[in-house]
Design a protein around this motif. Structure first.
Motif, PDB file in Angstrom:
ATOM      1  N   MET A  57       0.909  -1.160   0.000  1.00 54.46           N
ATOM      2  CA  MET A  57       0.000   0.000   0.000  1.00 54.46           C
ATOM      3  C   MET A  57       0.945   1.205   0.000  1.00 54.46           C
ATOM      4  N   ASN A  58       1.539   1.501  -1.143  1.00 54.74           N
ATOM      5  CA  ASN A  58       2.653   2.441  -1.167  1.00 54.74           C
ATOM      6  C   ASN A  58       2.225   3.888  -1.016  1.00 54.74           C
ATOM      7  N   HIS A  59       1.234   4.294  -1.790  1.00 54.10           N
ATOM      8  CA  HIS A  59       0.944   5.738  -1.783  1.00 54.10           C
ATOM      9  C   HIS A  59      -0.532   6.033  -1.952  1.00 54.10           C
ATOM     10  N   ASP A  60      -0.876   7.217  -1.446  1.00 51.90           N
ATOM     11  CA  ASP A  60      -2.164   7.812  -1.703  1.00 51.90           C
ATOM     12  C   ASP A  60      -1.971   8.670  -2.958  1.00 51.90           C
ATOM     13  N   ILE A  61      -2.745   8.410  -3.997  1.00 53.21           N
ATOM     14  CA  ILE A  61      -2.470   9.076  -5.286  1.00 53.21           C
ATOM     15  C   ILE A  61      -2.543  10.607  -5.177  1.00 53.21           C
ATOM     16  N   PRO A  62      -3.597  11.185  -4.564  1.00 51.97           N
ATOM     17  CA  PRO A  62      -3.609  12.665  -4.462  1.00 51.97           C
ATOM     18  C   PRO A  62      -2.411  13.208  -3.676  1.00 51.97           C
ATOM     19  N   MET A  63      -2.035  12.514  -2.612  1.00 51.35           N
ATOM     20  CA  MET A  63      -0.900  12.988  -1.804  1.00 51.35           C
ATOM     21  C   MET A  63       0.390  12.960  -2.627  1.00 51.35           C
ATOM     22  N   LEU A  64       0.541  11.912  -3.443  1.00 47.72           N
ATOM     23  CA  LEU A  64       1.733  11.817  -4.302  1.00 47.72           C
ATOM     24  C   LEU A  64       1.700  12.911  -5.369  1.00 47.72           C
ATOM     25  N   ARG A  65       0.546  13.059  -6.026  1.00 48.79           N
ATOM     26  CA  ARG A  65       0.444  14.050  -7.112  1.00 48.79           C
ATOM     27  C   ARG A  65       0.702  15.463  -6.592  1.00 48.79           C
ATOM     28  N   ASN A  66       0.204  15.765  -5.413  1.00 51.74           N
ATOM     29  CA  ASN A  66       0.329  17.129  -4.869  1.00 51.74           C
ATOM     30  C   ASN A  66       1.575  17.311  -4.014  1.00 51.74           C
ATOM     31  N   GLY A  67       2.362  16.240  -3.867  1.00 50.02           N
ATOM     32  CA  GLY A  67       3.507  16.284  -2.958  1.00 50.02           C
ATOM     33  C   GLY A  67       4.744  16.879  -3.593  1.00 50.02           C
ATOM     34  N   PRO A  68       5.854  16.872  -2.834  1.00 46.74           N
ATOM     35  CA  PRO A  68       7.069  17.584  -3.253  1.00 46.74           C
ATOM     36  C   PRO A  68       7.961  16.834  -4.236  1.00 46.74           C
ATOM     37  N   TYR A  69       7.640  15.584  -4.576  1.00 47.95           N
ATOM     38  CA  TYR A  69       8.544  14.830  -5.441  1.00 47.95           C
ATOM     39  C   TYR A  69       8.650  15.466  -6.825  1.00 47.95           C
ATOM     40  N   PRO A  70       9.828  15.403  -7.466  1.00 46.92           N
ATOM     41  CA  PRO A  70       9.954  15.872  -8.847  1.00 46.92           C
ATOM     42  C   PRO A  70       9.048  15.063  -9.776  1.00 46.92           C
ATOM     43  N   ALA A  71       8.636  15.708 -10.878  1.00 42.42           N
ATOM     44  CA  ALA A  71       7.661  15.090 -11.789  1.00 42.42           C
ATOM     45  C   ALA A  71       8.131  13.713 -12.273  1.00 42.42           C
ATOM     46  N   MET A  72       9.425  13.593 -12.535  1.00 44.63           N
ATOM     47  CA  MET A  72       9.917  12.309 -13.048  1.00 44.63           C
ATOM     48  C   MET A  72       9.752  11.180 -12.031  1.00 44.63           C
ATOM     49  N   LEU A  73      10.023  11.510 -10.782  1.00 49.03           N
ATOM     50  CA  LEU A  73       9.901  10.508  -9.723  1.00 49.03           C
ATOM     51  C   LEU A  73       8.430  10.139  -9.506  1.00 49.03           C
ATOM     52  N   LYS A  74       7.568  11.151  -9.565  1.00 47.08           N
ATOM     53  CA  LYS A  74       6.124  10.858  -9.449  1.00 47.08           C
ATOM     54  C   LYS A  74       5.690   9.905 -10.555  1.00 47.08           C
ATOM     55  N   ALA A  75       6.151  10.193 -11.772  1.00 48.30           N
ATOM     56  CA  ALA A  75       5.770   9.344 -12.910  1.00 48.30           C
ATOM     57  C   ALA A  75       6.304   7.930 -12.717  1.00 48.30           C
ATOM     58  N   ARG A  76       7.517   7.805 -12.161  1.00 48.97           N
ATOM     59  CA  ARG A  76       8.109   6.478 -11.931  1.00 48.97           C
ATOM     60  C   ARG A  76       7.262   5.686 -10.936  1.00 48.97           C
ATOM     61  N   ILE A  77       6.893   6.334  -9.847  1.00 49.19           N
ATOM     62  CA  ILE A  77       6.127   5.627  -8.808  1.00 49.19           C
ATOM     63  C   ILE A  77       4.753   5.219  -9.327  1.00 49.19           C
ATOM     64  N   LEU A  78       4.131   6.127 -10.118  1.00 55.20           N
ATOM     65  CA  LEU A  78       2.786   5.846 -10.639  1.00 55.20           C
ATOM     66  C   LEU A  78       2.810   4.893 -11.828  1.00 55.20           C
ATOM     67  N   GLY A  79       3.988   4.692 -12.406  1.00 58.37           N
ATOM     68  CA  GLY A  79       4.094   3.913 -13.642  1.00 58.37           C
ATOM     69  C   GLY A  79       3.941   2.414 -13.423  1.00 58.37           C
ATOM     70  N   GLU A  80       3.950   1.695 -14.539  1.00 60.26           N
ATOM     71  CA  GLU A  80       3.751   0.245 -14.503  1.00 60.26           C
ATOM     72  C   GLU A  80       4.857  -0.493 -13.768  1.00 60.26           C
ATOM     73  N   LYS A  81       6.036   0.159 -13.660  1.00 59.83           N
ATOM     74  CA  LYS A  81       7.152  -0.474 -12.963  1.00 59.83           C
ATOM     75  C   LYS A  81       7.469   0.256 -11.667  1.00 59.83           C
ATOM     76  N   GLY A  82       6.439   0.845 -11.075  1.00 62.34           N
ATOM     77  CA  GLY A  82       6.638   1.585  -9.831  1.00 62.34           C
ATOM     78  C   GLY A  82       6.104   0.824  -8.633  1.00 62.34           C
ATOM     79  N   HIS A  83       5.137   1.459  -7.972  1.00 65.89           N
ATOM     80  CA  HIS A  83       4.599   0.891  -6.725  1.00 65.89           C
ATOM     81  C   HIS A  83       3.072   0.910  -6.748  1.00 65.89           C
ATOM     82  N   LEU A  84       2.458   0.055  -5.952  1.00 65.94           N
ATOM     83  CA  LEU A  84       0.992  -0.010  -5.890  1.00 65.94           C
ATOM     84  C   LEU A  84       0.426   1.105  -5.015  1.00 65.94           C
ATOM     85  N   SER A  85      -0.590   1.773  -5.526  1.00 62.15           N
ATOM     86  CA  SER A  85      -1.323   2.767  -4.728  1.00 62.15           C
ATOM     87  C   SER A  85      -2.185   2.036  -3.692  1.00 62.15           C
TER      88      SER A  85
END
Ligand code: ZN
Ligand code: ZN
Length: 268
Positions: free
Chosen positions: A166-194
């Motif tokens: 249960m890696n992340h809350d999607i709104p918290m990740l989208r609105n959080g401080p991570y750089p766009a590339m890292l957000k895309a990595r986490i949300l991507g098919e080879k990232g982590h489960l929301s």
């Protein structure tokens, strides 16, 4: 009898202990050697009694303690060949004849325990999850995956306990401080489960016999135990289950030992 304990869970380190009382297995060694040894002692397990260490993938939060642990104890390491190769730059003291390799999907035994691996989808060389079975008791661990693979979906059937991501809350990740590339990595098919997708795997496991969902690998920056629990509870309720009655839901603590949790036999 089968029981599990998490010693740590999350991007700062992952380590899970599984034991039938005789055969003792670690899944990942992503915290310091000292913390692993202390954690095992707290569980009344002699570190010298470890029968094997299963590695899910080579990321630091899963192998960080391995170099020093292998200086103290000699124990077989189990991982796909590509993971062993990828670990070489991060883990010293890996002796080839101490490494047991397998293809994802392959089943093998460690003493009386039956280990099954299944492929995950993550930005690592050859990421896998595991199930460990003793008699009619089975546990499953599925973290570090961007999507639920068909094989993972099948593998969790009949597990009494699921340690699931249960890696992340999607709104918290989208609105959080991570750089766009890292957000895309986490949300991507080879990232982590929301939280939402992680809960779907847990519901499927519960529908096929799971009685305890251990929420694991929560992001420190993009999730909270409360948000993960709320997402799990509402997903289970929407599926017609009563969390707390039909299925126990707990959070794997980030930094501390969960203590032993019994793996019930499959209820179906
Ligand atoms: Zn990880
Ligand atoms: Zn990872």
């Amino acid at each position: 009898m089968l029981r599990i304990a998490t010693l740590a869970s999350g991007s700062s380190g992952n380590c899970t202990v599984v034991s039938d009382g005789r055969w003792n297995i670690l899944i990942d060694a992503g915290i310091s050697c000292k913390r692993i040894l202390d954690g095992l002692t707290d569980l009344d397990l002699d570190p010298l009694s470890l029968s094997g260490i299963l590695i899910t993938h080579e990321h630091t939060d899963h192998v960080n303690g391995l170099t020093n642990l292998l200086k103290k104890i000699r124990v077989p390491i189990y991982a796909p060949m590509a993971t062993i190769d990828a670990m070489a730059s991060r883990v010293q003291n890996l002796i080839p004849d101490q490494c047991w390799t397998f293809e994802p999907g392959q089943c093998f035994g460690i003493g009386d325990l039956v280990v099954e691996s299944f492929p995950n989808s993550h930005d690592a060389a050859c990421p896998v999850g595991y199930t460990i079975t003793s008699g009619d008791c089975k546990m499953a661990l599925c973290t570090d995956t961007g999507v639920i693979t068909r094989e993972a979906w099948e593998a969790v059937r009949g597990c009494g306990v699921l340690v699931g991501e249960m890696n992340h809350d999607i709104p918290m990740l989208r609105n959080g401080p991570y750089p766009a590339m890292l957000k895309a990595r986490i949300l991507g098919e080879k990232g982590h489960l929301s939280n939402e997708v992680g809960a779907q795997l847990a519901i499927h496991a519960a529908e096929t016999g799971c009685q305890h969902f251990v929420m694991a690998h929560l992001s420190e920056e993009n999730n909270t135990p409360e948000l993960a629990m709320a997402a799990a509870v509402s997903a289970f309720q929407a599926a017609g289950a009563a969390p707390g009655e039909d299925v126990l839901i707990t959070v794997a603590p980030r930094h501390v030992n969960s203590g032993w949790q019994e793996v019930p036999s499959c209820s179906l």
